[in-house]
Structures are given as structure tokens and as C-alpha cells.
Design a protein around this motif. Structure first.
Motif, PDB file in Angstrom:
ATOM      1  N   ARG A   1       3.381  -1.143  -1.728  1.00  0.00           N
ATOM      2  CA  ARG A   1       3.429  -2.603  -1.678  1.00  0.00           C
ATOM      3  C   ARG A   1       2.500  -3.290  -2.670  1.00  0.00           C
ATOM      4  N   ASN A   2       1.890  -2.514  -3.576  1.00  0.00           N
ATOM      5  CA  ASN A   2       1.089  -3.125  -4.644  1.00  0.00           C
ATOM      6  C   ASN A   2       1.123  -2.197  -5.851  1.00  0.00           C
TER       7      ASN A   2
ATOM      8  N   GLU B   1      -4.585  -2.329   1.610  1.00  0.00           N
ATOM      9  CA  GLU B   1      -3.592  -3.340   1.253  1.00  0.00           C
ATOM     10  C   GLU B   1      -2.993  -3.936   2.522  1.00  0.00           C
ATOM     11  N   PRO B   2      -3.085  -5.246   2.717  1.00  0.00           N
ATOM     12  CA  PRO B   2      -2.475  -5.869   3.893  1.00  0.00           C
ATOM     13  C   PRO B   2      -0.966  -5.638   3.927  1.00  0.00           C
ATOM     14  N   GLY B   3      -0.419  -5.724   5.131  1.00  0.00           N
ATOM     15  CA  GLY B   3       1.034  -5.655   5.270  1.00  0.00           C
ATOM     16  C   GLY B   3       1.596  -4.253   5.313  1.00  0.00           C
TER      17      GLY B   3
ATOM     18  N   SER C   1       2.561  -0.069  10.701  1.00  0.00           N
ATOM     19  CA  SER C   1       1.713  -0.007  11.894  1.00  0.00           C
ATOM     20  C   SER C   1       1.441   1.451  12.250  1.00  0.00           C
TER      21      SER C   1
ATOM     22  N   ASN D   1       9.309  -3.343   4.847  1.00  0.00           N
ATOM     23  CA  ASN D   1      10.317  -4.170   5.521  1.00  0.00           C
ATOM     24  C   ASN D   1      11.499  -3.330   6.007  1.00  0.00           C
TER      25      ASN D   1
ATOM     26  N   ASP E   1      -1.336  -0.045   7.752  1.00  0.00           N
ATOM     27  CA  ASP E   1      -2.001  -1.339   7.635  1.00  0.00           C
ATOM     28  C   ASP E   1      -3.502  -1.205   7.908  1.00  0.00           C
TER      29      ASP E   1
ATOM     30  N   SER F   1      10.679   0.482   1.453  1.00  0.00           N
ATOM     31  CA  SER F   1       9.709  -0.579   1.672  1.00  0.00           C
ATOM     32  C   SER F   1       9.280  -0.639   3.136  1.00  0.00           C
TER      33      SER F   1
END
Length: 267
Positions: free
Chosen positions: A151-152, A215-217, A220, A172, A204, A170
Motif C-alpha cells: 500500500r505504499n 503503514e496505516p490501512g 487486521s 481492499n 495494520d 490489495s
């Protein structure tokens, strides 16, 4: 019986100092886990445990030691769990599996849980930021790599991933249909000798804060444990690593406990 190898290697240009102690801390923490979620008792006295003794000031020697020792693991053990260390150790761990498979006419694949693609242009002894780029540059087939949770990414890494058509899943997608994603991951490994690399920052930072580049997001901890339980059923799973846990950082105890929880599901 679980075969576990501690690999206390760090090459994060000073940014991952402390990760070398994660293996010992995880093994201490797992003693507090009496059984995994399948109801299997965790008896650490039954672990077949080894350590690759490394000199992090001599990276060439370190990489050779990791390569030779892990190659021996693939030749003599059905499955090995490697406890890092930072992500730089995965370069030699996967390179030896690739060479092991190549000699035997088998196909290898690599599934990576990570917040970052680790595809920056590689140094001679790759750090935790470009170990995967080095592997690909040296011949590992990019079509046999699956990145989960990235995610980054730097602009150059995005360009490289697109050029090499590296497959990605991803966060998501995991949220939308975790069972289907678990099926996709296990199908990706079908008929291939499989290595799974777990960078704790895929999770997370609310659940795993003690790592170098949180990295946030992220995924879980509950969803991640489900995915690992599914991954653990892959028949040709030859190697797994858990890396980038830094017990010296804030939240170290919590993050180490999560590492021990992941390990308990794998054993």
C-alpha cells in the motif's frame, strides 16, 4: 514436529537494528500460547530449533551462510520456518529455494505479505528495501511472485511492477471477499514449490506497531491469521519467514506476541 531456524540478519542501513533479537523474543512469547486455533497443543520442547550464526558486519559472509544453511533445509526437511531478522534475509532464503527447484526441474513461487514491494534498484548486498528486485534481476520469474497487502510504493517500483506484470492483491480486495482471496493465494501456489514471506508491516500498525516502516490501512490481525491458516494448508509449502519485528521499538511486546501467534498457527 516444527523445524524452526533463527536468522538474526539485518541489512537495513541502520534502520532495522533490533530486528535481530525478534526470533528469541517470539520463541519466549510462544511459550504462553497453550494451543493454536485448531486445538493443537503447543509444546515448545518438541520444536526442532536451529540458528544460523551471522556477522551483520560482513554481509557477503552473512548472505552465503543463509544461502547454504537454507539450501540444506530444503534438501532435508519438508518445511522450514525462518525467524528474522529484517527482510534482507529473504533474498538468500528464496534464492536457495529457486536454485534447489531449478536443479530438480521444479517450479518455485513466492508469496509475500508486505506493505511495500521492496523493488528499489538493488545494491550488491540487498537491503530490506530492494531484496526482491535483486532476486528478479538474478532470474527469479516475476510471474511467479504474488504481493499481498502492498500500500505504499515508490514511483520507480510501480513502473517496475507494471513492466514485469507482478501480480498484487490489495487490502481492499481482502476486505471485500477474504475467502475468495484465500482461494486465489492457494491456487497461485498450485503445483509449485512455495515460499511465503511475512513482513509484519503487512498488518495494520494498530496491531503490529513495532516495525521499521509502519503503514496505516493494513490487514487486521484477525484477517491475517485467517489467511495464514489457509496458506498453511498449501501442500508444497517449503519455506516461510517472519521478518521486520523489532522488539526494541514502542509496542514491541504486542508485536512479538502477534508474531508468536502467527508462528503457533504455522506449527
Amino acid at each position: 514436529m516444527a523445524f524452526i531456524v533463527k536468522v538474526p540478519g539485518v541489512n537495513g542501513l541502520g534502520k532495522t537494528q533490533g530486528c535481530e533479537g525478534a526470533g528469541n523474543e517470539i520463541l519466549k512469547a510462544i511459550k504462553e500460547i497453550h494451543s493454536n486455533e485448531k486445538g493443537v497443543p503447543i509444546d515448545t520442547s518438541l520444536f526442532d530449533l536451529e540458528e544460523i550464526h551471522l556477522d551483520n558486519f560482513n554481509l557477503d559472509l552473512t548472505n552465503n551462510l543463509i544461502y547454504k544453511n537454507s539450501l540444506d533445509c530444503y534438501e532435508t526437511k519438508p518445511r522450514t520456518i525462518f525467524l528474522g531478522g529484517d527482510h534482507s534475509i529473504s533474498y538468500s532464503l528464496v534464492k536457495s529455494l529457486y536454485d534447489y527447484c531449478k536443479k530438480r526441474g521444479k517450479e518455485s513461487c513466492l508469496i509475500i505479505f508486505d506493505a511495500h514491494p521492496d523493488l528499489m534498484p538493488a545494491m550488491n548486498e540487498p537491503t530490506h528495501e530492494e531484496w526482491l528486485r535483486k532476486l528478479i534481476d538474478e532470474g527469479f520469474p516475476p510471474q511467479n511472485i504474488l504481493l499481498v497487502g502492498v500500500r505504499n510504493s515508490w514511483r520507480d517500483e510501480i513502473k517496475f511492477m507494471n513492466e514485469k506484470k507482478i501480480q498484487k492483491i490489495s487490502v481492499n480486495s481482502i476486505l471485500e471477499d477474504i475467502q475468495n482471496i484465500a482461494d486465489t493465494i492457494t491456487e497461485f501456489a498450485n503445483r509449485k514449490e512455495t515460499y511465503v514471506s511475512i513482513d509484519i508491516d503487512a498488518i495494520d500498525p494498530a496491531f503490529a506497531p513495532a516495525t521499521g516502516y509502519s503503514e496505516p490501512g493494513g490487514i487486521s490481525s484477525r484477517d491475517f491469521i485467517y489467511l495464514i491458516q489457509r496458506v498453511n494448508k498449501i501442500k508444497n509449502l517449503k519455506g516461510i519467514d517472519i521478518v521486520e519485528i523489532n522488539p526494541e521499538k514502542k509496542g514491541g511486546e504486542e508485536t512479538v506476541k502477534l508474531g508468536a501467534k502467527i508462528l503457533s498457527e504455522l506449527v
